[in-house]
Design a protein around this motif. Structure first.
Motif, PDB file in Angstrom:
ATOM      1  N   ARG A  88      64.544 -17.615  28.055  1.00 24.85           N
ATOM      2  CA  ARG A  88      64.591 -18.690  27.067  1.00 24.85           C
ATOM      3  C   ARG A  88      65.525 -19.810  27.495  1.00 24.85           C
ATOM      4  O   ARG A  88      66.144 -20.479  26.671  1.00 24.85           O
ATOM      5  CB  ARG A  88      65.040 -18.144  25.705  1.00 24.85           C
ATOM      6  N   THR A  89      65.644 -20.018  28.794  1.00 20.38           N
ATOM      7  CA  THR A  89      66.505 -21.077  29.304  1.00 20.38           C
ATOM      8  C   THR A  89      65.755 -21.914  30.318  1.00 20.38           C
ATOM      9  O   THR A  89      65.138 -21.384  31.250  1.00 20.38           O
ATOM     10  CB  THR A  89      67.775 -20.493  29.964  1.00 20.38           C
ATOM     11  N   PHE A  90      65.831 -23.217  30.130  1.00 17.68           N
ATOM     12  CA  PHE A  90      65.308 -24.174  31.102  1.00 17.68           C
ATOM     13  C   PHE A  90      66.500 -24.834  31.771  1.00 17.68           C
ATOM     14  O   PHE A  90      67.391 -25.335  31.089  1.00 17.68           O
ATOM     15  CB  PHE A  90      64.459 -25.255  30.424  1.00 17.68           C
ATOM     16  N   ILE A  91      66.520 -24.793  33.091  1.00 20.34           N
ATOM     17  CA  ILE A  91      67.565 -25.475  33.841  1.00 20.34           C
ATOM     18  C   ILE A  91      66.912 -26.670  34.513  1.00 20.34           C
ATOM     19  O   ILE A  91      65.927 -26.522  35.232  1.00 20.34           O
ATOM     20  CB  ILE A  91      68.216 -24.546  34.886  1.00 20.34           C
ATOM     21  N   ILE A  92      67.466 -27.841  34.245  1.00 20.14           N
ATOM     22  CA  ILE A  92      66.920 -29.066  34.810  1.00 20.14           C
ATOM     23  C   ILE A  92      67.990 -29.759  35.642  1.00 20.14           C
ATOM     24  O   ILE A  92      69.185 -29.594  35.400  1.00 20.14           O
ATOM     25  CB  ILE A  92      66.376 -30.013  33.720  1.00 20.14           C
ATOM     26  N   SER A  93      67.547 -30.518  36.634  1.00 21.00           N
ATOM     27  CA  SER A  93      68.465 -31.283  37.471  1.00 21.00           C
ATOM     28  C   SER A  93      67.668 -32.258  38.310  1.00 21.00           C
ATOM     29  O   SER A  93      66.521 -31.976  38.671  1.00 21.00           O
ATOM     30  CB  SER A  93      69.258 -30.347  38.395  1.00 21.00           C
ATOM     31  N   SER A  94      68.271 -33.372  38.616  1.00 20.88           N
ATOM     32  CA  SER A  94      67.639 -34.304  39.548  1.00 20.88           C
ATOM     33  C   SER A  94      68.016 -33.951  40.988  1.00 20.88           C
ATOM     34  O   SER A  94      67.564 -34.584  41.927  1.00 20.88           O
ATOM     35  CB  SER A  94      68.054 -35.748  39.238  1.00 20.88           C
ATOM     36  N   ASN A  95      68.838 -32.906  41.126  1.00 19.40           N
ATOM     37  CA  ASN A  95      69.282 -32.477  42.450  1.00 19.40           C
ATOM     38  C   ASN A  95      68.597 -31.165  42.831  1.00 19.40           C
ATOM     39  O   ASN A  95      68.910 -30.107  42.288  1.00 19.40           O
ATOM     40  CB  ASN A  95      70.801 -32.308  42.451  1.00 19.40           C
ATOM     41  N   GLN A  96      67.660 -31.249  43.761  1.00 16.00           N
ATOM     42  CA  GLN A  96      66.879 -30.082  44.153  1.00 16.00           C
ATOM     43  C   GLN A  96      67.741 -28.966  44.731  1.00 16.00           C
ATOM     44  O   GLN A  96      67.495 -27.787  44.468  1.00 16.00           O
ATOM     45  CB  GLN A  96      65.798 -30.477  45.151  1.00 16.00           C
ATOM     46  N   SER A  97      68.778 -29.308  45.489  1.00 11.25           N
ATOM     47  CA  SER A  97      69.592 -28.257  46.115  1.00 11.25           C
ATOM     48  C   SER A  97      70.328 -27.420  45.069  1.00 11.25           C
ATOM     49  O   SER A  97      70.491 -26.212  45.241  1.00 11.25           O
ATOM     50  CB  SER A  97      70.574 -28.849  47.131  1.00 11.25           C
ATOM     51  N   SER A  98      70.749 -28.048  43.966  1.00 12.67           N
ATOM     52  CA  SER A  98      71.397 -27.281  42.893  1.00 12.67           C
ATOM     53  C   SER A  98      70.410 -26.318  42.252  1.00 12.67           C
ATOM     54  O   SER A  98      70.747 -25.163  41.964  1.00 12.67           O
ATOM     55  CB  SER A  98      71.970 -28.226  41.834  1.00 12.67           C
ATOM     56  N   LEU A  99      69.185 -26.772  42.021  1.00 11.70           N
ATOM     57  CA  LEU A  99      68.168 -25.900  41.433  1.00 11.70           C
ATOM     58  C   LEU A  99      67.814 -24.748  42.368  1.00 11.70           C
ATOM     59  O   LEU A  99      67.671 -23.607  41.927  1.00 11.70           O
ATOM     60  CB  LEU A  99      66.912 -26.707  41.100  1.00 11.70           C
ATOM     61  N   LEU A 100      67.690 -25.048  43.652  1.00 13.51           N
ATOM     62  CA  LEU A 100      67.366 -23.995  44.620  1.00 13.51           C
ATOM     63  C   LEU A 100      68.495 -22.975  44.717  1.00 13.51           C
ATOM     64  O   LEU A 100      68.245 -21.778  44.842  1.00 13.51           O
ATOM     65  CB  LEU A 100      67.063 -24.605  45.984  1.00 13.51           C
ATOM     66  N   LYS A 101      69.741 -23.446  44.650  1.00 20.56           N
ATOM     67  CA  LYS A 101      70.879 -22.532  44.689  1.00 20.56           C
ATOM     68  C   LYS A 101      70.856 -21.605  43.489  1.00 20.56           C
ATOM     69  O   LYS A 101      71.025 -20.391  43.608  1.00 20.56           O
ATOM     70  CB  LYS A 101      72.193 -23.301  44.749  1.00 20.56           C
ATOM     71  N   LEU A 102      70.613 -22.152  42.306  1.00 19.74           N
ATOM     72  CA  LEU A 102      70.542 -21.322  41.104  1.00 19.74           C
ATOM     73  C   LEU A 102      69.389 -20.329  41.191  1.00 19.74           C
ATOM     74  O   LEU A 102      69.524 -19.182  40.794  1.00 19.74           O
ATOM     75  CB  LEU A 102      70.371 -22.207  39.862  1.00 19.74           C
ATOM     76  N   GLN A 103      68.269 -20.767  41.726  1.00 23.76           N
ATOM     77  CA  GLN A 103      67.114 -19.892  41.857  1.00 23.76           C
ATOM     78  C   GLN A 103      67.396 -18.724  42.811  1.00 23.76           C
ATOM     79  O   GLN A 103      66.907 -17.622  42.619  1.00 23.76           O
ATOM     80  CB  GLN A 103      65.915 -20.694  42.353  1.00 23.76           C
ATOM     81  N   SER A 104      68.223 -18.980  43.823  1.00 29.10           N
ATOM     82  CA  SER A 104      68.479 -17.956  44.830  1.00 29.10           C
ATOM     83  C   SER A 104      69.502 -16.906  44.385  1.00 29.10           C
ATOM     84  O   SER A 104      69.614 -15.857  45.012  1.00 29.10           O
ATOM     85  CB  SER A 104      68.974 -18.604  46.128  1.00 29.10           C
ATOM     86  N   ILE A 105      70.249 -17.168  43.325  1.00 27.98           N
ATOM     87  CA  ILE A 105      71.266 -16.227  42.861  1.00 27.98           C
ATOM     88  C   ILE A 105      70.589 -15.013  42.246  1.00 27.98           C
ATOM     89  O   ILE A 105      69.784 -15.118  41.331  1.00 27.98           O
ATOM     90  CB  ILE A 105      72.185 -16.874  41.804  1.00 27.98           C
ATOM     91  N   ASP A 106      70.921 -13.844  42.772  1.00 26.03           N
ATOM     92  CA  ASP A 106      70.349 -12.596  42.268  1.00 26.03           C
ATOM     93  C   ASP A 106      71.295 -12.015  41.232  1.00 26.03           C
ATOM     94  O   ASP A 106      72.388 -11.564  41.570  1.00 26.03           O
ATOM     95  CB  ASP A 106      70.136 -11.608  43.411  1.00 26.03           C
ATOM     96  N   THR A 107      70.901 -12.045  39.980  1.00 32.51           N
ATOM     97  CA  THR A 107      71.724 -11.509  38.893  1.00 32.51           C
ATOM     98  C   THR A 107      71.040 -10.275  38.337  1.00 32.51           C
ATOM     99  O   THR A 107      69.874 -10.311  37.996  1.00 32.51           O
ATOM    100  CB  THR A 107      71.902 -12.559  37.787  1.00 32.51           C
ATOM    101  N   LYS A 108      71.778  -9.217  38.249  1.00 35.06           N
ATOM    102  CA  LYS A 108      71.215  -7.971  37.762  1.00 35.06           C
ATOM    103  C   LYS A 108      71.684  -7.665  36.386  1.00 35.06           C
ATOM    104  O   LYS A 108      72.698  -8.003  35.936  1.00 35.06           O
ATOM    105  CB  LYS A 108      71.568  -6.853  38.726  1.00 35.06           C
TER     106      LYS A 108
END
Length: 108
Positions: A88-108
């Motif tokens: 239920r969270t949308f993360i938005i940014s005009s900076n692609q590298s920030s979005l890719l970094k967040l996407q790559s974080i593995d949270t368990k």
């Protein structure tokens, strides 16, 4: 915004303030701001905690940081997961590298 000017009417750089300092300035601008009494900028934790209480409400988090650190990206993802807001969270940014970094974080 990089300053509190638009929302709180003070030209102070957010990066140079602590959370307590930011929250010492009331929000003075916005739609129907006077209807709600004194409001302050919530922390990410406060925002997610409030939204997690209500089903069907989604969080929108805008990342304005151009060089989001691994530590900050991990903290953001951990808080989203902690409050059960993963779906239920949308993360938005005009900076692609920030979005890719967040996407790559593995949270368990």
């Amino acid at each position: 915004d990089s300053t509190l000017e638009r929302m709180c009417g003070v030209n102070l750089n957010i990066r140079e303030l602590t959370l307590d300092e930011i929250q010492s300035y009331p929000i003075v601008a916005g739609s129907k701001v006077n209807k709600y009494g004194k409001q302050v900028m919530p922390s990410l934790d406060q925002y997610l905690q409030l939204l997690s209480r209500y089903s069907g409400i989604y969080a929108v988090i805008e990342i304005k940081e151009n060089n989001l650190s691994d530590e900050d990206a991990t903290r953001i993802k951990n808080e989203i997961y902690y409050y059960g807001m993963k779906d239920r969270t949308f993360i938005i940014s005009s900076n692609q590298s920030s979005l890719l970094k967040l996407q790559s974080i593995d949270t368990k």
